[in-house]
Motif scaffolding. Structure first.
Motif, PDB file in Angstrom:
ATOM      1  N   THR A 122       4.246  -1.809   0.540  1.00 19.61           N
ATOM      2  CA  THR A 122       4.215  -0.784   1.096  1.00 19.61           C
ATOM      3  C   THR A 122       5.732   0.167   0.535  1.00 19.61           C
ATOM      4  O   THR A 122       6.262  -0.235  -0.700  1.00 19.61           O
ATOM      5  CB  THR A 122       5.503  -1.761   2.331  1.00 19.61           C
ATOM      6  N   ARG A 177      -1.884   2.742   3.989  1.00 16.24           N
ATOM      7  CA  ARG A 177      -1.104   2.023   4.068  1.00 16.24           C
ATOM      8  C   ARG A 177       0.949   2.548   4.976  1.00 16.24           C
ATOM      9  O   ARG A 177       0.302   3.682   4.924  1.00 16.24           O
ATOM     10  CB  ARG A 177      -0.586   1.054   3.234  1.00 16.24           C
ATOM     11  N   ASN A 185       0.723  -3.958   6.883  1.00 11.63           N
ATOM     12  CA  ASN A 185       0.146  -3.906   5.064  1.00 11.63           C
ATOM     13  C   ASN A 185      -0.475  -4.831   5.254  1.00 11.63           C
ATOM     14  O   ASN A 185      -1.161  -4.313   3.558  1.00 11.63           O
ATOM     15  CB  ASN A 185       1.348  -3.038   4.064  1.00 11.63           C
ATOM     16  N   LEU A 202       6.937  -3.372   8.149  1.00 11.72           N
ATOM     17  CA  LEU A 202       5.449  -2.921   7.664  1.00 11.72           C
ATOM     18  C   LEU A 202       4.845  -3.833   6.794  1.00 11.72           C
ATOM     19  O   LEU A 202       3.746  -3.767   6.551  1.00 11.72           O
ATOM     20  CB  LEU A 202       6.294  -1.522   7.227  1.00 11.72           C
ATOM     21  N   LEU A 203       5.429  -4.413   6.232  1.00 12.80           N
ATOM     22  CA  LEU A 203       5.071  -5.576   5.215  1.00 12.80           C
ATOM     23  C   LEU A 203       3.815  -6.560   6.134  1.00 12.80           C
ATOM     24  O   LEU A 203       3.274  -6.741   5.217  1.00 12.80           O
ATOM     25  CB  LEU A 203       5.663  -6.533   4.915  1.00 12.80           C
ATOM     26  N   GLY A 206       4.486   3.757   5.194  1.00 13.09           N
ATOM     27  CA  GLY A 206       5.876   3.523   5.194  1.00 13.09           C
ATOM     28  C   GLY A 206       6.977   4.247   5.950  1.00 13.09           C
ATOM     29  O   GLY A 206       6.485   4.632   7.142  1.00 13.09           O
TER      30      GLY A 206
END
Length: 338
Positions: free
Chosen positions: A209, A85, A77, A73-74, A87
């Protein structure tokens, strides 16, 4: 496979909870109490008690799955400057290790950030807060400000605090925002609904995030209605379940956890392999909840030290009373007297 988590503990300085920066930073950088030989004369009675009170956090397959999901996810995003974004919500029953997993995630990320940015003590790569009971939007954003050490006066309104928090987090390089106990937000009530909207706004303003932790988020009001649809459309849900003992693979994971925790014990008369021998019993007692297992073994070890037996037996384990959730799962209800 279950391993000690970077050979460190979930702990922080007294009077400095992890929901303020001083406490969080102390938790991240606190060294482990040394595991000396149980018969070492330099290891005092109190130090040995402290060691068993903490033990270490074991890195489980569930933790590995959360770490992998958040790393991805990082990356997703990283180049998204505005808008929704993505999460993650860590959801599950109580005492299954959700908060421990989230804190371990934040610790790992902050240590990695420190390696990438040596000498940058001004950075705040991680923010960790807990949703206060009956939260309002101003109460929630004030928790952000409190973590950062920002002075909050009665003259500041919600909009002013929010703007200051968002600007400061951008300046401090915050990339991971961890919010515990989001199940406390009741969106069927006005305050809860408005606080949910505040969370959504913060997620759009702060270039980070967001990871939430909640008890059984699927059954809460947070995912219902129009507001819930927005959250569901932006967040993955990781189900943090109690560990099962049904299959050979399940039993191998649980046995690995019990073995790893037993290896940490420093009791003078404990017979190695005792806890592993009773792994099935330990699962039944704790209903597969890691928090309950940790409590059971730590309290039993401390009793063994304070009472001088220096060993853990099945009888001693049976005498330790656990949290109500684990007890309700493991002990049959007593029949009522007529």
């Amino acid at each position: 496979m279950v391993t000690p988590l970077s050979n460190d503990t979930i702990g922080f300085a007294p009077l400095a909870p992890p929901t303020v920066w001083q406490g969080w930073d102390a938790f991240v950088n606190r060294p482990t109490a040394p595991a000396r030989d149980a018969d070492d004369p330099a290891w005092s009675h109190t130090e040995r008690e402290d060691y068993h009170s903490e033990l270490v956090v074991m890195r489980t397959p569930a933790m590995d799955s959360v770490f992998t999901a958040v790393r991805r996810l990082l990356l997703v995003n990283r180049r998204q400057q505005a808008g929704a974004r993505r999460g993650l919500i860590i959801s599950g029953p109580a005492t299954t290790g959700k908060t421990t997993t989230m804190m371990a995630l934040g610790r790992s990320f902050q240590l990695a950030d420190a390696r990438q940015h040596p000498g940058r003590g001004d950075r705040r790569p991680v923010l960790f807060i807990s949703v206060p009971p009956a939260a309002t939007p101003k109460m929630l954003v004030s928790e952000f400000a409190r973590f950062l050490g920002m002075p909050i006066t009665d003259r500041l309104n919600q909009t002013q605090i929010t703007s200051a928090v968002c600007d400061l987090l951008g300046e401090l390089g915050t990339q991971l925002v961890l919010i515990d106990d989001v199940h406390l937000l009741d969106t069927q009530r006005r305050a809860g609904a408005e606080t949910s909207d505040q969370l959504k706004y913060l997620g759009e303003r702060i270039p980070a995030t967001f990871v939430y932790s909640a008890i059984d988020i699927e059954t809460s009001s947070l995912l219902s209605g129009v507001r819930g649809a927005q959250i569901a459309g932006r967040f993955k849900i990781f189900r943090h379940r109690p560990l099962s003992y049904a299959t050979a693979q399940d039993r191998a994971v649980w046995d690995d956890l019990v073995r790893a925790m037993e290896d940490l014990l420093r009791l003078r008369a404990h017979r190695p392999g005792t806890l592993l021998k009773h792994a099935a019993y330990l699962h039944a007692r704790t209903a597969g909840r890691i928090g309950s297992l940790s409590h059971l073994i730590r309290e039993a070890a401390l009793i063994a030290i304070t009472e001088g037996t220096e060993r853990i037996t099945k009888h001693l384990l049976s005498e330790v009373q656990l949290d109500a959730a684990a007890e309700a799962q493991s002990r049959p209800a007593r029949p009522r007297r007529p």
